[in-house]
Scaffold this active site. Structure first.
Site, PDB file in Angstrom:
ATOM      1  N   ASP A  54     107.828  70.844  58.153  1.00 20.54           N
ATOM      2  CA  ASP A  54     106.926  69.605  58.422  1.00 20.54           C
ATOM      3  C   ASP A  54     105.404  69.854  58.750  1.00 20.54           C
ATOM      4  O   ASP A  54     104.929  71.284  59.280  1.00 20.54           O
ATOM      5  CB  ASP A  54     107.428  68.928  60.266  1.00 20.54           C
ATOM      6  CG  ASP A  54     106.821  67.488  60.302  1.00 20.54           C
ATOM      7  OD1 ASP A  54     107.508  66.711  59.978  1.00 20.54           O
ATOM      8  OD2 ASP A  54     105.573  67.336  60.266  1.00 20.54           O
ATOM      9  N   HIS A 113     114.508  61.094  56.090  1.00 23.96           N
ATOM     10  CA  HIS A 113     114.507  62.403  56.341  1.00 23.96           C
ATOM     11  C   HIS A 113     115.096  62.611  57.718  1.00 23.96           C
ATOM     12  O   HIS A 113     115.031  61.998  58.680  1.00 23.96           O
ATOM     13  CB  HIS A 113     112.996  62.922  56.302  1.00 23.96           C
ATOM     14  CG  HIS A 113     111.999  61.887  57.049  1.00 23.96           C
ATOM     15  ND1 HIS A 113     111.901  60.709  56.517  1.00 23.96           N
ATOM     16  CD2 HIS A 113     111.640  62.079  58.173  1.00 23.96           C
ATOM     17  CE1 HIS A 113     110.777  60.199  57.321  1.00 23.96           C
ATOM     18  NE2 HIS A 113     110.715  60.812  58.527  1.00 23.96           N
ATOM     19  N   GLY A 129     109.510  54.972  64.933  1.00 21.52           N
ATOM     20  CA  GLY A 129     108.751  55.708  64.752  1.00 21.52           C
ATOM     21  C   GLY A 129     108.514  56.516  63.199  1.00 21.52           C
ATOM     22  O   GLY A 129     107.952  57.266  62.901  1.00 21.52           O
ATOM     23  N   GLN A 130     109.268  55.576  62.472  1.00 29.76           N
ATOM     24  CA  GLN A 130     109.435  56.060  61.002  1.00 29.76           C
ATOM     25  C   GLN A 130     108.164  55.980  60.369  1.00 29.76           C
ATOM     26  O   GLN A 130     107.768  54.790  60.405  1.00 29.76           O
ATOM     27  CB  GLN A 130     110.553  55.220  60.203  1.00 29.76           C
ATOM     28  CG  GLN A 130     110.656  55.884  58.819  1.00 29.76           C
ATOM     29  CD  GLN A 130     111.907  55.288  57.952  1.00 29.76           C
ATOM     30  OE1 GLN A 130     112.573  54.506  58.494  1.00 29.76           O
ATOM     31  NE2 GLN A 130     112.048  55.792  56.770  1.00 29.76           N
ATOM     32  N   SER A 131     107.346  56.777  59.730  1.00 29.36           N
ATOM     33  CA  SER A 131     106.208  56.775  58.982  1.00 29.36           C
ATOM     34  C   SER A 131     106.203  57.037  57.561  1.00 29.36           C
ATOM     35  O   SER A 131     105.398  56.761  56.758  1.00 29.36           O
ATOM     36  CB  SER A 131     105.276  57.489  59.774  1.00 29.36           C
ATOM     37  OG  SER A 131     105.529  58.772  59.764  1.00 29.36           O
ATOM     38  N   ASN A 166     114.300  58.897  62.168  1.00 29.33           N
ATOM     39  CA  ASN A 166     113.882  57.616  62.788  1.00 29.33           C
ATOM     40  C   ASN A 166     113.887  56.655  61.887  1.00 29.33           C
ATOM     41  O   ASN A 166     113.781  56.635  60.577  1.00 29.33           O
ATOM     42  CB  ASN A 166     112.027  58.050  63.119  1.00 29.33           C
ATOM     43  CG  ASN A 166     111.827  58.927  63.797  1.00 29.33           C
ATOM     44  OD1 ASN A 166     112.726  58.840  65.162  1.00 29.33           O
ATOM     45  ND2 ASN A 166     111.220  59.882  63.902  1.00 29.33           N
ATOM     46  N   HIS A 225     114.861  65.366  60.667  1.00 22.53           N
ATOM     47  CA  HIS A 225     114.166  66.178  61.347  1.00 22.53           C
ATOM     48  C   HIS A 225     114.851  67.159  62.123  1.00 22.53           C
ATOM     49  O   HIS A 225     115.804  67.001  62.945  1.00 22.53           O
ATOM     50  CB  HIS A 225     113.253  65.657  62.502  1.00 22.53           C
ATOM     51  CG  HIS A 225     112.189  64.517  62.078  1.00 22.53           C
ATOM     52  ND1 HIS A 225     110.891  64.774  61.905  1.00 22.53           N
ATOM     53  CD2 HIS A 225     112.438  63.279  61.873  1.00 22.53           C
ATOM     54  CE1 HIS A 225     110.233  63.862  61.776  1.00 22.53           C
ATOM     55  NE2 HIS A 225     111.170  62.929  61.633  1.00 22.53           N
TER      56      HIS A 225
HETATM   57  P1  AMP Z   1     108.718  59.983  60.763  1.00 26.23           P
HETATM   58  O1  AMP Z   1     107.729  59.731  61.453  1.00 26.23           O
HETATM   59  O2  AMP Z   1     110.130  60.204  61.211  1.00 26.23           O
HETATM   60  O3  AMP Z   1     108.770  59.149  59.344  1.00 26.23           O
HETATM   61  O4  AMP Z   1     108.576  61.503  60.111  1.00 26.23           O
HETATM   62  C1  AMP Z   1     107.649  61.658  59.182  1.00 26.23           C
HETATM   63  C2  AMP Z   1     107.261  63.346  59.194  1.00 26.23           C
HETATM   64  O5  AMP Z   1     106.649  63.745  58.024  1.00 26.23           O
HETATM   65  C3  AMP Z   1     106.184  63.606  60.405  1.00 26.23           C
HETATM   66  O6  AMP Z   1     106.852  64.554  61.017  1.00 26.23           O
HETATM   67  C4  AMP Z   1     105.175  64.086  59.467  1.00 26.23           C
HETATM   68  O7  AMP Z   1     104.303  65.232  60.253  1.00 26.23           O
HETATM   69  C5  AMP Z   1     105.821  64.752  58.419  1.00 26.23           C
HETATM   70  N1  AMP Z   1     105.113  64.615  57.152  1.00 26.23           N
HETATM   71  C6  AMP Z   1     104.258  63.741  56.403  1.00 26.23           C
HETATM   72  N2  AMP Z   1     103.680  64.266  55.282  1.00 26.23           N
HETATM   73  C7  AMP Z   1     104.188  65.539  55.050  1.00 26.23           C
HETATM   74  C8  AMP Z   1     103.945  66.126  54.059  1.00 26.23           C
HETATM   75  N3  AMP Z   1     103.209  65.985  52.901  1.00 26.23           N
HETATM   76  N4  AMP Z   1     104.600  67.697  54.213  1.00 26.23           N
HETATM   77  C9  AMP Z   1     105.445  67.757  55.317  1.00 26.23           C
HETATM   78  N5  AMP Z   1     105.575  66.773  56.099  1.00 26.23           N
HETATM   79  C10 AMP Z   1     104.917  65.636  56.423  1.00 26.23           C
END
Ligand code: AMP
Length: 114
Positions: A29, A100, A93-95, A87, A102
């Site tokens: 991450d 994916h 909190g999915q962004s 998430n 974690h």
């Molecule tokens: P979520 O909030 O569950 O969608 O998790 C998204 C995760 O992706 C977060 O922990 C970010 O730090 C991680 N993330 C976003 N962009 C990248 C990237 N380019 N390489 C590695 N991790 C990333």
């Protein structure tokens, strides 16, 4: 999917992979929340975990869990313990809109999660 960052990472176009097979990829991450924080993804674009229904995609999610176990062992966090988090949607909190898992470990985890 052309504009998906995790599709690009999983395809090896950008970044560095910690694990790869024909269906699954894993990478560290960018903003780690624990000493070990690895993201494990299907190479196939699936937007969110709630899109997964019974069938091949469900098997693929199970395979990701097995990969998570393997990476946890390789990173030395199996005995102490680790957490696997998915998430789903903004409220959780999915962004990033590519499913994916974690894998978090290397420190004591609190409960309930935030
Ligand atoms: P979520 O909030 O569950 O969608 O998790 C998204 C995760 O992706 C977060 O922990 C970010 O730090 C991680 N993330 C976003 N962009 C990248 C990237 N380019 N390489 C590695 N991790 C990333």
């Amino acid at each position: 999917m052309d504009d998906c960052i995790f599709c690009k990472i999983a395809a090896g176009t950008i970044g560095t992979l910690a694990y790869e097979d024909d269906e699954v990829a894993a990478f560290d991450d960018l903003n780690p929340q624990a000493p070990v924080h690895v993201l494990i993804v299907p190479k196939k674009h699936i937007t969110r975990i709630s899109d997964v229904t019974d069938g091949p995609d469900a098997c693929l999610m199970g395979k990701i869990l097995v990969v998570a176990n393997r990476i946890a062992a390789e990173r030395g966090i199996s005995a102490d313990g680790y957490r696997i988090v998915i998430n789903c949607n903004e409220g959780a909190g999915q962004s990033v809109w590519h499913v994916h898992f974690h894998l978090l470990g290397g420190r004591q985890m609190g409960w309930p999660p935030g």
